[in-house]
Design a protein around this motif. Structure first.
Motif, short mmCIF file in Angstrom:
data_model
loop_
_atom_site.label_atom_id
_atom_site.label_comp_id
_atom_site.label_asym_id
_atom_site.label_seq_id
_atom_site.Cartn_x
_atom_site.Cartn_y
_atom_site.Cartn_z
N CYS A 196 0.83 -1.21 0.00
CA CYS A 196 0.00 0.00 0.00
C CYS A 196 0.86 1.26 0.00
O CYS A 196 0.60 2.20 -0.76
N ILE A 197 1.90 1.27 0.82
CA ILE A 197 2.80 2.43 0.86
C ILE A 197 3.49 2.58 -0.49
O ILE A 197 3.61 3.69 -1.02
N GLY A 198 3.93 1.47 -1.07
CA GLY A 198 4.59 1.51 -2.37
C GLY A 198 3.68 2.06 -3.46
O GLY A 198 4.12 2.86 -4.29
N LEU A 199 2.43 1.64 -3.47
CA LEU A 199 1.49 2.14 -4.47
C LEU A 199 1.23 3.64 -4.29
O LEU A 199 1.09 4.38 -5.27
N ASP A 200 1.17 4.09 -3.04
CA ASP A 200 1.04 5.53 -2.80
C ASP A 200 2.27 6.28 -3.32
O ASP A 200 2.16 7.36 -3.89
N LEU A 201 3.44 5.70 -3.12
CA LEU A 201 4.67 6.33 -3.60
C LEU A 201 4.71 6.39 -5.13
O LEU A 201 5.19 7.38 -5.69
N VAL A 202 4.20 5.36 -5.79
CA VAL A 202 4.13 5.38 -7.25
C VAL A 202 3.24 6.54 -7.71
O VAL A 202 3.58 7.27 -8.64
N ALA A 240 -4.26 6.93 -13.13
CA ALA A 240 -5.54 7.02 -12.44
C ALA A 240 -6.41 5.76 -12.61
O ALA A 240 -6.84 5.17 -11.62
N PRO A 241 -6.69 5.32 -13.83
CA PRO A 241 -7.53 4.12 -13.96
C PRO A 241 -6.82 2.85 -13.48
O PRO A 241 -7.45 1.96 -12.92
N VAL A 242 -5.51 2.80 -13.67
CA VAL A 242 -4.75 1.63 -13.22
C VAL A 242 -4.80 1.54 -11.70
O VAL A 242 -5.07 0.48 -11.13
N THR A 281 -2.75 3.71 1.80
CA THR A 281 -2.36 3.54 3.20
C THR A 281 -3.52 3.86 4.13
O THR A 281 -3.73 3.16 5.13
N ILE A 282 -4.29 4.87 3.83
CA ILE A 282 -5.47 5.20 4.63
C ILE A 282 -6.45 4.02 4.61
O ILE A 282 -6.98 3.62 5.65
N ALA A 283 -6.68 3.47 3.43
CA ALA A 283 -7.59 2.32 3.31
C ALA A 283 -7.04 1.12 4.07
O ALA A 283 -7.81 0.34 4.65
#
Length: 95
Positions: free
Chosen positions: A14-20, A39-41, A78-80
């Motif tokens: 989750c942290i990694g996806l936020d960083l992306v 955005a759609p990905v 990360t919030i989710a």
């Protein structure tokens, strides 16, 4: 009847996806253009990770966050994760 235990994704994922999502700021000229692709990905990944009510609502909100300029700093994955973790902990104490 017991509810199904909520699945909690990996916090580091989750942290990694936020960083992306935030990485688009590294190239200012391309930031909003790359957000159109990301955005759609990210919305589909969000739904796949969280599913259910959180996945649907979060996927839409994550999509909007990526499309709207200067909102990439919000760590939606990360919030989710924290929300899902709280649901999981509550489920464990009830069962």
């Amino acid at each position: 009847m017991n509810k199904i235990k909520p699945v909690v994704p990996n916090i580091f994922l989750c942290i990694g996806l936020d960083l992306v999502g935030m990485a688009t700021y590294l190239i200012p000229a391309l930031a909003e253009v790359t957000d159109l692709v990301w955005a759609p990905v990210s919305a589909m990944i969000f739904y796949a990770l969280f599913g259910g009510r959180i996945g649907k609502l979060g996927g839409v909100l994550n999509f909007l966050k990526e499309i709207i300029p200067f909102t990439d700093i919000i760590p939606t994955f990360t919030i989710a994760w924290f929300i899902r973790k709280k649901e999981s902990d509550k489920w464990l104490t009830e069962n």
